[in-house]
Enzyme design. Structure first.
Site, PDB file in Angstrom:
ATOM      1  N   GLU A  90      52.299  45.187  43.665  1.00 55.80           N
ATOM      2  CA  GLU A  90      52.851  44.823  42.358  1.00 55.80           C
ATOM      3  C   GLU A  90      51.825  44.189  41.428  1.00 55.80           C
ATOM      4  OE1 GLU A  90      57.147  43.648  44.336  1.00 55.80           O
ATOM      5  OE2 GLU A  90      56.038  42.158  43.187  1.00 55.80           O
ATOM      6  N   CYS A 104      49.103  39.347  36.462  1.00 58.80           N
ATOM      7  CA  CYS A 104      49.225  38.754  37.791  1.00 58.80           C
ATOM      8  C   CYS A 104      49.058  39.903  38.783  1.00 58.80           C
ATOM      9  CB  CYS A 104      50.600  38.102  37.928  1.00 58.80           C
ATOM     10  SG  CYS A 104      50.942  37.505  39.583  1.00 58.80           S
ATOM     11  N   CYS A 111      51.451  40.496  53.405  1.00 61.72           N
ATOM     12  CA  CYS A 111      50.688  39.263  53.612  1.00 61.72           C
ATOM     13  C   CYS A 111      50.917  38.787  55.039  1.00 61.72           C
ATOM     14  CB  CYS A 111      51.130  38.181  52.631  1.00 61.72           C
ATOM     15  SG  CYS A 111      50.164  36.651  52.787  1.00 61.72           S
ATOM     16  N   SER A 191      44.896  31.926  43.530  1.00 62.48           N
ATOM     17  CA  SER A 191      45.864  31.060  44.180  1.00 62.48           C
ATOM     18  C   SER A 191      45.789  31.289  45.689  1.00 62.48           C
ATOM     19  CB  SER A 191      47.275  31.390  43.667  1.00 62.48           C
ATOM     20  OG  SER A 191      48.246  30.645  44.360  1.00 62.48           O
ATOM     21  N   LEU A 215      51.159  24.274  47.731  1.00 62.15           N
ATOM     22  CA  LEU A 215      51.382  23.121  48.604  1.00 62.15           C
ATOM     23  C   LEU A 215      52.836  23.069  49.103  1.00 62.15           C
ATOM     24  CD1 LEU A 215      49.738  20.800  49.765  1.00 62.15           C
ATOM     25  CD2 LEU A 215      50.383  19.417  47.781  1.00 62.15           C
ATOM     26  N   HIS A 216      53.767  22.926  48.209  1.00 63.14           N
ATOM     27  CA  HIS A 216      55.215  23.043  48.450  1.00 63.14           C
ATOM     28  C   HIS A 216      55.878  21.961  49.301  1.00 63.14           C
ATOM     29  CE1 HIS A 216      54.803  26.816  46.419  1.00 63.14           C
ATOM     30  NE2 HIS A 216      54.234  27.439  47.412  1.00 63.14           N
ATOM     31  N   ASN A 290      62.344  31.269  43.307  1.00 61.03           N
ATOM     32  CA  ASN A 290      62.979  32.570  43.084  1.00 61.03           C
ATOM     33  C   ASN A 290      63.666  32.938  44.388  1.00 61.03           C
ATOM     34  OD1 ASN A 290      62.500  33.879  40.516  1.00 61.03           O
ATOM     35  ND2 ASN A 290      60.330  33.906  41.057  1.00 61.03           N
ATOM     36  N   CYS A 333      57.001  37.262  43.415  1.00 60.87           N
ATOM     37  CA  CYS A 333      56.060  37.956  44.272  1.00 60.87           C
ATOM     38  C   CYS A 333      56.767  38.793  45.357  1.00 60.87           C
ATOM     39  CB  CYS A 333      55.203  36.836  44.859  1.00 60.87           C
ATOM     40  SG  CYS A 333      54.335  37.075  46.332  1.00 60.87           S
TER      41      CYS A 333
HETATM   42  N1  SAH Z   1      49.067  33.991  48.645  1.00 64.52           N
HETATM   43  C1  SAH Z   1      48.750  33.183  47.531  1.00 64.52           C
HETATM   44  C2  SAH Z   1      48.992  33.860  46.199  1.00 64.52           C
HETATM   45  C3  SAH Z   1      50.218  34.699  46.035  1.00 64.52           C
HETATM   46  S1  SAH Z   1      51.764  33.876  45.963  1.00 64.52           S
HETATM   47  C4  SAH Z   1      49.478  31.858  47.599  1.00 64.52           C
HETATM   48  O1  SAH Z   1      50.389  31.746  48.399  1.00 64.52           O
HETATM   49  O2  SAH Z   1      49.101  30.950  46.873  1.00 64.52           O
HETATM   50  C5  SAH Z   1      51.749  33.098  44.358  1.00 64.52           C
HETATM   51  C6  SAH Z   1      52.603  31.843  44.284  1.00 64.52           C
HETATM   52  O3  SAH Z   1      53.989  32.176  44.335  1.00 64.52           O
HETATM   53  C7  SAH Z   1      52.339  30.889  45.425  1.00 64.52           C
HETATM   54  O4  SAH Z   1      52.250  29.566  44.925  1.00 64.52           O
HETATM   55  C8  SAH Z   1      53.567  31.061  46.273  1.00 64.52           C
HETATM   56  O5  SAH Z   1      53.802  29.957  47.090  1.00 64.52           O
HETATM   57  C9  SAH Z   1      54.630  31.291  45.214  1.00 64.52           C
HETATM   58  N2  SAH Z   1      55.873  31.901  45.693  1.00 64.52           N
HETATM   59  C10 SAH Z   1      56.031  32.803  46.673  1.00 64.52           C
HETATM   60  N3  SAH Z   1      57.343  33.113  46.818  1.00 64.52           N
HETATM   61  C11 SAH Z   1      58.006  32.397  45.899  1.00 64.52           C
HETATM   62  C12 SAH Z   1      59.385  32.268  45.561  1.00 64.52           C
HETATM   63  N4  SAH Z   1      60.309  32.975  46.197  1.00 64.52           N
HETATM   64  N5  SAH Z   1      59.719  31.427  44.548  1.00 64.52           N
HETATM   65  C13 SAH Z   1      58.763  30.715  43.890  1.00 64.52           C
HETATM   66  N6  SAH Z   1      57.458  30.787  44.174  1.00 64.52           N
HETATM   67  C14 SAH Z   1      57.073  31.607  45.174  1.00 64.52           C
HETATM   68 FE1  SF4 Z   2      51.377  35.190  51.507  1.00 61.04          FE
HETATM   69 FE2  SF4 Z   2      53.568  34.768  50.086  1.00 61.04          FE
HETATM   70 FE3  SF4 Z   2      52.557  32.799  51.556  1.00 61.04          FE
HETATM   71 FE4  SF4 Z   2      51.252  33.606  49.333  1.00 61.04          FE
HETATM   72  S1  SF4 Z   2      53.291  32.640  49.437  1.00 61.04           S
HETATM   73  S2  SF4 Z   2      50.379  33.214  51.370  1.00 61.04           S
HETATM   74  S3  SF4 Z   2      51.741  35.807  49.393  1.00 61.04           S
HETATM   75  S4  SF4 Z   2      53.387  34.721  52.354  1.00 61.04           S
END
Ligand code: SAH
Ligand code: SF4
Length: 345
Positions: A90, A104, A111, A191, A215-216, A290, A333
Site C-alpha cells: 500500500e 506514506c 511484516c 518510522s 512506542l505505544h 484504527n 496500515c
Molecule cells: N513498522 C514501522 C512503520 C509502519 S507502521 C513502525 O511500526 O513504526 C506506522 C505506524 O502506524 C506505527 O507507529 C504503528 O505502530 C502504527 N499503527 C499500526 N497499526 C495501527 C492501528 N491499527 N492504529 C493506529 N496506528 C497503527
Molecule cells: Fe510491523 Fe505493523 Fe508493528 Fe510496524 S506496527 S512493526 S508494520 S507489525
C-alpha cells in the site's frame, strides 16, 4: 523486462553503455524520468527513434500495477499496488491545505514484527521490498503530481513493513528520493518499531532524515503484550539508543502512540510516559487507534485524548493529536489489502 525506475543513475549509465549508447544519452533518459517526470518512453521525444524503440521493448517504468484505489472525503488517496510477483503493498497520498503532499510508503510486503493491533503485523511477513520497489512507489506519486502541476513534498515510511528490518534497500531508496527526486532529507521520515542496532547505525549515517519510534506503552509488561519486539529490546534499552541518536544528530525524535481505549490512554499511563520521556528531545504523536480485524481494541474517546495530552504537558513532553486521515477508506496500515483480499482472496 528491466524496470528503468529501479536503476540508480550509475546503473542506468551502465545499461545504456552496454547498448552502445553515448554517456549523454543516459543523462537524457535520467532527465526525462525524474526532472521532467515522463510516465512513458514515448514522451522522451528527443531520443533517437532506435533507442526509444529498444527502451519500449525491453524496459518498463515502475514494475507495479494498481490493484485497487480508494479516495477519502478528506482528499487522501490510498493505493494498493501489485508487485511483479503478485505481492500487494500500500501507498497513501495525503494532500494538506498548506500545499504539502505527503506519500506514506511501504518497505516490506507484510511484516515480521507481529504488533497485535496492526493489520500488517496480523498478516505476517511475506518478503522484503527491493530498493527499486520502495523508490518506485515514491517516483510514481512524484510523476502523477507533477502532471497535475503539484509537487510531492514529503515522504514517510509508515506504510506496510518495518523499514529497519530491510535497512540497506530502504536507505538506498531514501538516497534516491533525495538525489533523483529532489526531496529534502528533512522532508523524509522513517518510522521504526524500535530495532536498537539499526537505530544506532542510522545515527551514524549523517543524514537529516527524520526518525519516528513506535512506542505505544510505557512499561515493559504492557509493551511486550502489544509489541513482541519489546522482549528483545526493553524500553530502557530503546530509550538509551534514542538518547544516543539525539546526542549524535542533534535531531528531535518523534514517538508514535496509538491511543487504545482503556489500554494505554489513562492518566496513569500518561504519567508513566511523561516520567520516561522527561528531558528527551522529542515530540509525541498521538493517534487514536484504527480498529483492525484481528484486534479487539477501540480508539480512545476525545476526553481521554485531551487528558493524555495535558498530563504529558505537565512533564514538559510536547504532544499533538494527529488527525486520522482517510478513516473512511481504511487508510490504516495494511487495511486496504485486508479489504481487497476479503472481497477476492
Ligand atoms: N513498522 C514501522 C512503520 C509502519 S507502521 C513502525 O511500526 O513504526 C506506522 C505506524 O502506524 C506505527 O507507529 C504503528 O505502530 C502504527 N499503527 C499500526 N497499526 C495501527 C492501528 N491499527 N492504529 C493506529 N496506528 C497503527
Ligand atoms: Fe510491523 Fe505493523 Fe508493528 Fe510496524 S506496527 S512493526 S508494520 S507489525
Amino acid at each position: 523486462m528491466i524496470d528503468l525506475v529501479a536503476l540508480s543513475k550509475d546503473e542506468l549509465g551502465v545499461l545504456l553503455a552496454s547498448w552502445g549508447e553515448k554517456p549523454f544519452r543516459a543523462k537524457q533518459v535520467h532527465g526525462w524520468l525524474y526532472e521532467k517526470g515522463a510516465a512513458d518512453v514515448s514522451e522522451m521525444t528527443d531520443l533517437p527513434k532506435g533507442l526509444r524503440t529498444r527502451l519500449a521493448e525491453e524496459t518498463v517504468l515502475g514494475a507495479m500495477d494498481v490493484a485497487a484505489e480508494q479516495r477519502s472525503k478528506d482528499g487522501t488517496v490510498k493505493r494498493l499496488y501489485r508487485l511483479a510477483d503478485g505481492k500487494l503493498v500500500e501507498t497513501v497520498l495525503m494532500p494538506y491545505a498548506d500545499g504539502r503532499r505527503t506519500a506514506c510508503i511501504s518497505s516490506q510486503a507484510g511484516c515480521a514484527m507481529g504488533c497485535v493491533f496492526c493489520a500488517t503485523g496480523q498478516m505476517g511477513f511475506k518478503r522484503h521490498l527491493t530498493a527499486g520497489e520502495i523508490f518506485g512507489q515514491v517516483w510514481r506519486q512524484h510523476v502523477e503530481l507533477k502532471a497535475r502541476g503539484e509537487r510531492l513534498s514529503n515522504v514517510v515510511l509508515m506504510g506496510m513493513g518495518e523499514p529497519f528490518h530491510n535497512y540497506e534497500p530502504v536507505m538506498e531508496a531514501v538516497r534516491r528520493m533525495m538525489s533523483d527526486l529532489g526531496i529534502g532529507a528533512r522532508h523524509i521520515t522513517i518510522s521504526t518499531v524500535g530495532l536498537v542496532p539499526q537505530i544506532e547505525r542510522f545515527a551514524d549515517e549523517g543524514l537529516q532524515v527524520g526518525l519516528a519510534i513506535s512506542l505505544h506503552e510505557a512499561t515493559d509488561a504492557a509493551r511486550s503484550a502489544l509489541m513482541p519486539v519489546n522482549r528483545r529490546w526493553s524500553i530502557d534499552v530503546l530509550l538509551e539508543a534514542v538518547r544516543g541518536y539525539v546526542e549524535k544528530t542533534g535531531r528531535r525524535v518523534t514517538f508514535e502512540w496509538a491511543l487504545i481505549h482503556g489500554t494505554n490512554d489513562t492518566v496513569e499511563v500518561a504519567e508513566q510516559l511523561g516520567k520516561r520521556l522527561r528531558g528527551v528531545h522529542c515530540h509525541v504523536n498521538l493517534i487514536p487507534l484504527n480498529p483492525t480485524g484481528g484486534y479487539a481494541g477501540l480508539p480512545s474517546d476525545p476526553g481521554r485524548v485531551e487528558a493524555f495530552v495535558e498530563t504529558l504537558g505537565r512533564y514538559g513532553v510536547p504532544a499533538t493529536v494527529r488527525v486520522r486521515r482517510g478513516i473512511d477508506i481504511d487508510a490504516g496500515c495494511g487495511q486496504l489489502r485486508e479489504r481487497v483480499l476479503e472481497a477476492a482472496p
